[in-house]
Design a protein around this motif. Structure first.
Motif, PDB file in Angstrom:
ATOM      1  N   ASP A  92       2.455   1.742  -3.158  1.00 60.06           N
ATOM      2  CA  ASP A  92       1.349   2.333  -4.259  1.00 60.06           C
ATOM      3  C   ASP A  92       1.212   3.664  -3.928  1.00 60.06           C
ATOM      4  O   ASP A  92       1.267   4.659  -4.681  1.00 60.06           O
ATOM      5  CB  ASP A  92       0.096   1.521  -4.035  1.00 60.06           C
ATOM      6  CG  ASP A  92      -0.952   2.004  -4.657  1.00 60.06           C
ATOM      7  OD1 ASP A  92      -0.840   2.948  -5.464  1.00 60.06           O
ATOM      8  OD2 ASP A  92      -1.811   1.299  -4.723  1.00 60.06           O
TER       9      ASP A  92
ATOM     10  N   HIS B 259       2.088   0.946  -9.996  1.00 63.83           N
ATOM     11  CA  HIS B 259       1.559   2.356  -9.836  1.00 63.83           C
ATOM     12  C   HIS B 259       2.413   3.212 -11.070  1.00 63.83           C
ATOM     13  O   HIS B 259       2.927   3.987 -10.761  1.00 63.83           O
ATOM     14  CB  HIS B 259       1.558   3.116  -8.656  1.00 63.83           C
ATOM     15  CG  HIS B 259       0.721   4.108  -8.480  1.00 63.83           C
ATOM     16  ND1 HIS B 259       0.348   4.675  -7.347  1.00 63.83           N
ATOM     17  CD2 HIS B 259       0.484   5.208  -9.433  1.00 63.83           C
ATOM     18  CE1 HIS B 259      -0.378   5.905  -7.574  1.00 63.83           C
ATOM     19  NE2 HIS B 259      -0.313   6.180  -8.795  1.00 63.83           N
TER      20      HIS B 259
ATOM     21  N   ALA C 151       2.757   5.994  -2.285  1.00 64.81           N
ATOM     22  CA  ALA C 151       3.904   7.021  -2.547  1.00 64.81           C
ATOM     23  C   ALA C 151       4.864   6.692  -3.970  1.00 64.81           C
ATOM     24  O   ALA C 151       5.688   7.456  -4.085  1.00 64.81           O
ATOM     25  CB  ALA C 151       5.091   6.660  -1.403  1.00 64.81           C
ATOM     26  N   VAL C 152       4.154   5.969  -4.685  1.00 60.23           N
ATOM     27  CA  VAL C 152       4.651   5.611  -6.050  1.00 60.23           C
ATOM     28  C   VAL C 152       6.208   5.181  -5.750  1.00 60.23           C
ATOM     29  O   VAL C 152       6.921   5.870  -6.397  1.00 60.23           O
ATOM     30  CB  VAL C 152       4.406   6.814  -6.963  1.00 60.23           C
ATOM     31  CG1 VAL C 152       4.666   6.329  -8.433  1.00 60.23           C
ATOM     32  CG2 VAL C 152       3.079   7.282  -6.888  1.00 60.23           C
ATOM     33  N   LEU C 153       6.334   4.291  -4.949  1.00 62.51           N
ATOM     34  CA  LEU C 153       7.647   3.981  -4.680  1.00 62.51           C
ATOM     35  C   LEU C 153       8.414   3.213  -5.623  1.00 62.51           C
ATOM     36  O   LEU C 153       9.308   3.450  -6.615  1.00 62.51           O
ATOM     37  CB  LEU C 153       7.812   3.300  -3.390  1.00 62.51           C
ATOM     38  CG  LEU C 153       7.570   4.107  -2.109  1.00 62.51           C
ATOM     39  CD1 LEU C 153       7.954   3.272  -0.758  1.00 62.51           C
ATOM     40  CD2 LEU C 153       8.431   5.308  -2.032  1.00 62.51           C
TER      41      LEU C 153
ATOM     42  N   SER D 221      10.375   6.222 -10.333  1.00 59.39           N
ATOM     43  CA  SER D 221       9.682   7.597 -10.080  1.00 59.39           C
ATOM     44  C   SER D 221      10.363   8.612  -9.110  1.00 59.39           C
ATOM     45  O   SER D 221      11.587   9.011  -9.550  1.00 59.39           O
ATOM     46  CB  SER D 221       8.367   7.271  -9.666  1.00 59.39           C
ATOM     47  OG  SER D 221       8.287   6.738  -8.324  1.00 59.39           O
TER      48      SER D 221
ATOM     49  N   GLU E 273       0.867  -1.287   0.037  1.00 58.46           N
ATOM     50  CA  GLU E 273      -0.073  -0.023  -0.053  1.00 58.46           C
ATOM     51  C   GLU E 273       0.893   1.221  -0.001  1.00 58.46           C
ATOM     52  O   GLU E 273       0.421   2.168  -0.392  1.00 58.46           O
ATOM     53  CB  GLU E 273      -0.912  -0.012   1.284  1.00 58.46           C
ATOM     54  CG  GLU E 273      -1.934  -1.160   1.260  1.00 58.46           C
ATOM     55  CD  GLU E 273      -3.223  -0.936   0.485  1.00 58.46           C
ATOM     56  OE1 GLU E 273      -3.281   0.228  -0.033  1.00 58.46           O
ATOM     57  OE2 GLU E 273      -4.177  -1.859   0.411  1.00 58.46           O
TER      58      GLU E 273
END
Lengths: 714, 519
Positions: free
Chosen positions: A667, B354, A669-671, B458, A664
């Motif tokens: 996701d 993501h 924190a777009v890690l 990212s 989570e």
């Protein structure tokens, strides 16, 4: 349901006359209460007396048979007020709380109880949390005993002494119509030892009997003019009665050899450390036999002047051993000696440190210093001079990483603070008020969140001054746990914020238990409890208190939702306090509850899914951003053995409980895409198995097709 | 803080019959089960006719923090000795540490005394949060602690007790009890320990296995287990289809012409690059390494670093790479092994992705990618509808095929926008390196190693790039100085110390100050 089950220990409570009881100090106290015909017991949990409450909670049947009423009090104030049952009725009552912090909460009730005085013995068991490993501010409870005129016992830290003192405490309370505090140190509470048991006693008058035969005595009610009488009575009747009792019953112990020129006056609790120090100085054997003169104060308040003066008679010097500050005992003895015109050297603080725990070496150094000054001949030469060359031990202070306590594996509070950190990355830093409870670990790395902690349930209250003139400006965020919420927070924090039209954000961390104190049930616990009414909604309570903006989050692990809700709370134009109730079960307790159930289901052939997380080590680049938002014990670093890589990569070990925080956070924190969730299905259904093998066949075909056309590492 | 320098030499004196109090402190990390170990030791002592007392500080400190358990025992002569309740500096006979750094902590706190204390420590590591959050390698120096044990303790029994426990299917309390028994520090026979374990009634067989193993290691009857950490993997194995073999062999033969000290690294690098893309990409890699080798001289550290970091640079982390790694058969085997799934069980596997707008556009052919990147409204649309976490079930056909299709784009990688920017970045770096290599091998070698700063995805990746740029930016200030390489290395180390780059700021300020004063 508490963290530990005491089903086995509870059986020890039934031991009868002459049998040997063995176990922890705190359990011994519990047994002693029953042996002394206690009529009711209450208290609030907290280290080091949590186990007493837990054992009693598990022992309700035994208590019921004896006619003893037990209650898990809402707070220490409630517990102390409960002792009101001993005001008019000859019923013995006992309550527990954690020292200082508990005493603070209890002090209103304590003052009132102490003023009117008691008929039945009233015992307050205070778990002292001082020195190493303490979780609270370092203060003494002693001041409360003095200002309210309640007596304070501090027995020698062994089971027979502690057990004996429980009985003496009730008698002292009855003989002087005064509540009595029994102070036990954190290590005494957890000391393992033995004592010879007696039969449990049914209270001669039970609380039911009292209800059937109500009594009142106007003179015992705290209202003028009775209060003036009470003060006078404390000074002229109750204290002298207590002092007489102390002398008559030999509560304080004279040990060693009377007549020596120097002597030690020490509190009971420090006896073992003092004897060890004397042993290490060749002045006592391992059984405590010594040529020095000792006065061991098992009752530290009130002091008995005649006893002190008698001890000091013909002495050249006396050392007072009294841990913590201020040095109340030393001051009182100094006062006695000064008034009597005695010329005797009084030592205490100075030889021993003003503050801090009196550990072994501190005691050795202090006593040696005292003896060297006042009776140097007593100190063996070998102890002060040595020809041993000291070994230079390398200084590791720069090498060793600090290891403060932190959230457990899978803790549902971790994602709440990860989300808070993410919101701060976006909206900037905020003033954050913390509270007492596991959630306070957020002040430690990797979260480093929170500026103050003012008391149990007072997180939002401690943000009360922060009113922003700019309605679009920054708001404060405050945290309070479910334990603190019910203890005090509902009125002091939530009610206060509503009434004063606070615009700030309040997060209530609801983990279904009073988790930090050992996982006891509280009002909002989700478990069914035979003797308690649980399942009371925090959200409903908050709404009932008048909060308009309330969000309930039922899965704290949803970091994205947690973050977005917090962001909304910080930016919404709605006025009044913004309250987020973040609920997920304490993982420690959940695992304890669920693990045996799942193991049994798997054994019975039922379908069971076990989740856990993993890291693809080829995908992980070793930046450890995930760990800066987690700190989970099961998420750690490991070497890859790949010569092309320098930094260790993330790895999740077998202790992972699959809470989902890693994925989570990655996701929200777009890690990175390194994390995977594996769900292992034991006893899968037939169709599930068929589908899996069908997928496997196709996947295998695609994989081998590609393998035939490329060069790849295997 | 040298605790041994205390002015008073205070040792315990024995009782009238020569009976002595034995003191034992156990330091552990909360959750390691120190309570179980403590109870066992007390029971062993009591079974041997000793009186014993244990204490601990439980409560909040147990939650993963450092904790201490303390035991005192004495031969029973009919009287109860006065036992102390906590360990004292200079007064501990046996110190047990359930983790290496906790052993170090015991030394620092003065609980390990020369000529007195037997130190029984497990050498495995449980990294503390402070060690794990460092962007580079923040782990504490273990050998330093081991050395200190040798100096501070009278007798040291140190090996990986966690590993022994795990291998036996038990927990560390069992192997630590075995190490205690095997150390001979307590005068109790082995059978009495085993009897206590047997009586405990839970997981007895596994506990006994761990006990015996650790007992024998502590006694010196068996070697200590080898460290859990693989020191170096054997050289990589490649699966090569027959029709690609001639091409590969031609490539591989070029390795022999490289300087010998750099050949191993180049072999590993070549395998990684070919695995990443194809044989042609491997040739491109070897071109780079050979160019550096031509400028290098013995001991060829520069070439070795080129072999390492050129491979790293060429194998950048993009969506294709991730999809490729996640769909391999070898990866599925590894996962099944890691999470221990047996044949009767079914494994459900969910991947957490993501992809943001940046990842989406850079995975497009360069023309389209650039055009889309320039259209703000497309970005807004993407962000609104697609910028969210995706959970993909790779154990199912649908999810697997989706990732498999992404990974199937691999032959087209050279045409994608991301490849352009990566190659441009590599070119600039490599040109600088070859330029500097003419004058300063050591500095050029450090410049190569700076590629270590680029990692992650990212935002993490962007931060790495910026740190890389800042460290490389110091080159002009350092060039020509005799200590240039040393400073370049220090800058890189500083950049890996914290996330925000605070340490790097400080290091750069220092470099700037001496560069200015020189100018």
């Amino acid at each position: 349901m508490a963290e530990r089950s005491f089903a086995k220990e509870v059986q020890k409570l039934t031991k009868g006359e002459g049998e040997t009881f063995s176990g922890e100090g705190i359990l011994a106290i519990t047994k002693a209460l029953l042996e002394n015909g206690v009529g009711y017991v209450g208290g609030y949990q907290g280290s080091p007396i949590s186990h007493l409450m837990d054992v009693l909670a598990d022992a309700q049947e035994i208590l019921g048979e004896l006619g003893v009423h037990f209650e898990a009090s809402a707070s220490e104030a409630t517990a102390t007020a409960m002792l009101a049952a001993s005001v008019h009725y000859p019923i013995r009552g006992a309550v527990t709380y954690k020292s200082v912090v508990g005493t603070n909460v209890a002090s209103d009730a304590l003052s009132n109880l102490a003023s009117g005085g008691v008929t039945g013995g009233a015992l307050i068991i205070v778990g002292e949390d001082y020195g190493e490993g303490s979780s609270i501010m370092q203060e003494r409870t002693y001041a409360f005993a003095m200002k309210s005129s309640v007596w304070m016992l501090d027995p020698r830290p062994n089971l027979p002494s502690i057990v004996k003192t429980v009985g003496a405490g009730f008698e002292l309370s009855e003989a002087s119509n005064t509540p009595v505090m029994l102070q036990v140190g954190i290590r005494s509470c957890h000391v393992h030892g033995h004592f010879t048991a007696s039969d449990n006693k049914r209270p001669p008058v039970t609380v039911s009997d009292a209800l059937e035969n109500p009594k009142r005595d106007l003179n015992r009610i705290v209202l003028p003019p009775a209060t003036y009488l009470h003060e006078n009575e404390k000074l002229t009747k109750r204290m002298p009665a207590a002092q007489d009792f102390i002398l008559e019953k030999g509560i304080n112990e004279r040990m060693g050899k009377p007549g020596s020129k120097v002597g030690l006056i020490l509190t009971g609790g420090s006896y073992n450390t003092v004897i060890r120090a004397l042993n290490r100085l060749d002045l006592a054997d391992i059984y405590g036999d010594t040529d020095l003169d000792l006065l061991v104060l098992n009752c530290v308040f009130p002091l008995v002047e005649s006893q002190i003066m008698e001890f000091c008679e013909d002495k050249d010097a006396v050392l007072i051993v009294e841990e913590g500050q201020p040095n109340y005992i030393e001051q009182q003895i100094a006062h006695m000696l000064y008034k009597s015109g005695k010329r005797i050297a009084l030592e205490g603080k100075g030889k021993l440190p003003m503050g801090g725990e009196y550990t072994g070496q501190v005691m050795v150094d202090g006593i040696a210093d005292f003896l060297a000054d006042h009776t140097p001949s007593l100190l063996p030469v070998a102890k002060v001079a040595t020809n041993e060359t000291p070994v230079e031990i390398p200084d590791l202070s720069q090498t060793l990483p600090p290891r403060p306590p932190g959230f457990c594996t899978g803790c549902p509070e971790r994602p709440i603070f990860a989300a808070t950190k993410l919101v701060e990355q976006e909206l900037g830093e905020h003033h954050i008020s913390s509270d007492i409870g596991c959630h306070l670990f957020s002040i430690m790395p990797p979260f480093d969140i929170g500026a103050t902690t003012m008391g149990y349930g007072l997180g939002p209250a401690s943000a009360a001054a922060f009113h922003n003139e700019n309605p679009k400006g920054r708001r404060s965020i405050s945290f309070v746990g479910d334990g603190g919420f019910w203890h005090n927070g509902l009125t002091s924090s939530i009610g206060n914020a509503v009434f004063n039209k606070s615009d700030n954000v309040i997060v209530i961390v609801d983990n279904y238990y009073s988790a930090a104190t050992g996982g006891q049930d509280i009002l909002s616990s989700r478990a069914d409890n035979r003797t308690k009414q649980t399942q009371n909604s925090i959200t409903d309570a908050v709404k009932g208190m008048g909060v308009k903006w309330v969000r309930q989050i039922d899965r704290t692990y949803d970091v994205t939702k947690m973050r977005d809700t917090l962001k909304e709370a910080l930016t919404t134009e709605e006025t009044g306090p913004k309250v987020i109730v973040a609920s997920s079960e304490c993982m420690l307790n959940k695992q304890r509850r669920v693990k045996p159930q799942l193991a049994k289901a798997a054994k019975d052939g039922k379908r069971v899914v076990r989740p856990r997380f993993g890291v693809d080590e080829d995908v992980c680049t070793g930046d450890h951003a995930c760990m800066r938002l987690s700190g989970c014990p099961s998420l750690s670093v490991k070497d890859t053995g790949d010569p092309l890589r320098d930094d260790p990569v993330a790895a999740i070990d077998q202790t992972c409980v699959g809470c989902g925080n890693c994925g989570e956070v990655a996701d929200a924190a777009v890690l990175c895409p390194s994390f995977y969730e594996a769900q292992i299905v034991t006893n899968p259904t037939a169709s599930e198995k068929r589908r899996a093998s069908r997928a496997q066949r196709l996947i295998g075909w695609l994989q081998s097709r590609r393998a035939a056309r490329r060069i790849a590492l295997v | 803080m040298n605790m041994q320098a205390s002015p008073v030499i205070a040792r315990r004196s024995p009782g009238p019959q020569g009976e002595k109090i034995i003191t034992l402190a156990a330091l552990a990390v909360g959750g390691q089960g120190g309570g179980v170990l403590t109870n066992w030791i007390v029971e062993v002592a009591e079974a041997n006719g000793y009186r014993a007392q244990s204490t601990s500080v439980a409560g909040v400190a147990q939650r993963t923090g450092a904790t201490i358990y303390y035991i005192e025992m004495c031969r029973d002569t009919g009287r109860m000795p006065v036992f102390a309740l906590s360990p004292a500096v200079g007064d501990v006979d046996i110190l047990m540490a359930a983790e290496l750094m906790e052993g170090g902590r015991a030394i620092m706190r003065g609980f390990v005394t020369p000529g007195r204390t037997t130190m029984i420590a497990s050498t495995h590591r449980i990294p503390a949060v402070a060690e794990k959050v460092v962007p580079g390698d923040g782990r504490a120096n273990g050998p330093e602690v081991l050395d200190a044990m040798g100096i501070a303790a009278d007798h040291v029994v140190a090996f990986d007790m966690e590993r022994i426990a795990k291998d036996a299917g038990s927990v560390i309390s069992s192997s630590m009890l075995g190490a205690l028994a095997g150390s001979g520090a307590l005068p109790f026979p082995r059978e009495t320990y085993e009897e206590v374990i047997r009586k405990s009634g839970r997981g007895v067989e596994a506990s006994l296995r761990a006990f015996v193993e650790a007992y024998e290691v502590a006694k010196g009857e068996k070697p200590a287990p080898v460290p859990d950490v693989p020191m170096a993997k054997p050289s990589p194995t490649l699966a090569i289809p027959d029709k690609l073999r001639p091409k590969w062999e031609a490539l591989e033969s070029r390795l022999a012409n490289l300087p010998v000290p750099a050949q191993d690294m180049a072999r590993a690098g070549l395998a990684k690059v070919v695995d990443y893309q194809d044989v042609a990409y491997g040739a491109q890699y070897l071109d780079m390494v050979e160019r550096i080798a031509a400028l290098d001289a013995a001991p060829f550290d520069l070439t070795d670093n080129a072999a390492k970091y050129c491979a790293r640079a060429l194998c950048y982390d993009d969506i294709l790479r991730v999809a490729d790694l996640k769909t391999r058969a070898s990866r599925f085997d590894r996962v099944r092994d890691e999470v221990s799934v047996d044949d009767e069980q079914v494994l459900m596997l969910t991947e957490y992705f993501h992809p943001r707008f940046e990842e989406f556009t850079t995975t497009l052919p360069r023309g389209i990618g650039r055009w889309i990147q320039s259209r703000k409204e497309i970005e807004a649309f993407y962000t609104r509808h697609f910028d969210k976490g995706r959970r993909i079930r790779t154990d199912r056909i649908g999810g697997f095929v989706m990732l498999w299709m992404v990974s199937a784009l691999r032959p087209m990688r050279r045409r994608l926008l991301r490849h352009d920017s990566e190659m441009e970045h590599i070119d600039r770096w490599f040109t600088t390196v070859t330029d500097v290599a003419q004058e300063d091998h050591a500095l050029a070698s450090e410049l190569l190693a700076n590629y270590r700063l680029i990692k992650g995805y990212s935002d993490t990746h962007a931060r790495g790039l910026s740190k890389f740029a800042r460290v490389m930016g110091a080159l002009d200030m350092l060039r020509g100085r005799p200590d240039a390489a040393d400073w370049m290395r220090r800058l890189r180390t500083a950049a890996l110390e914290d996330e925000e780059g605070t340490a790097l700021d400080g290091a750069l300020a220092t470099v700037r100050s001496f560069a200015e004063s020189a100018a």
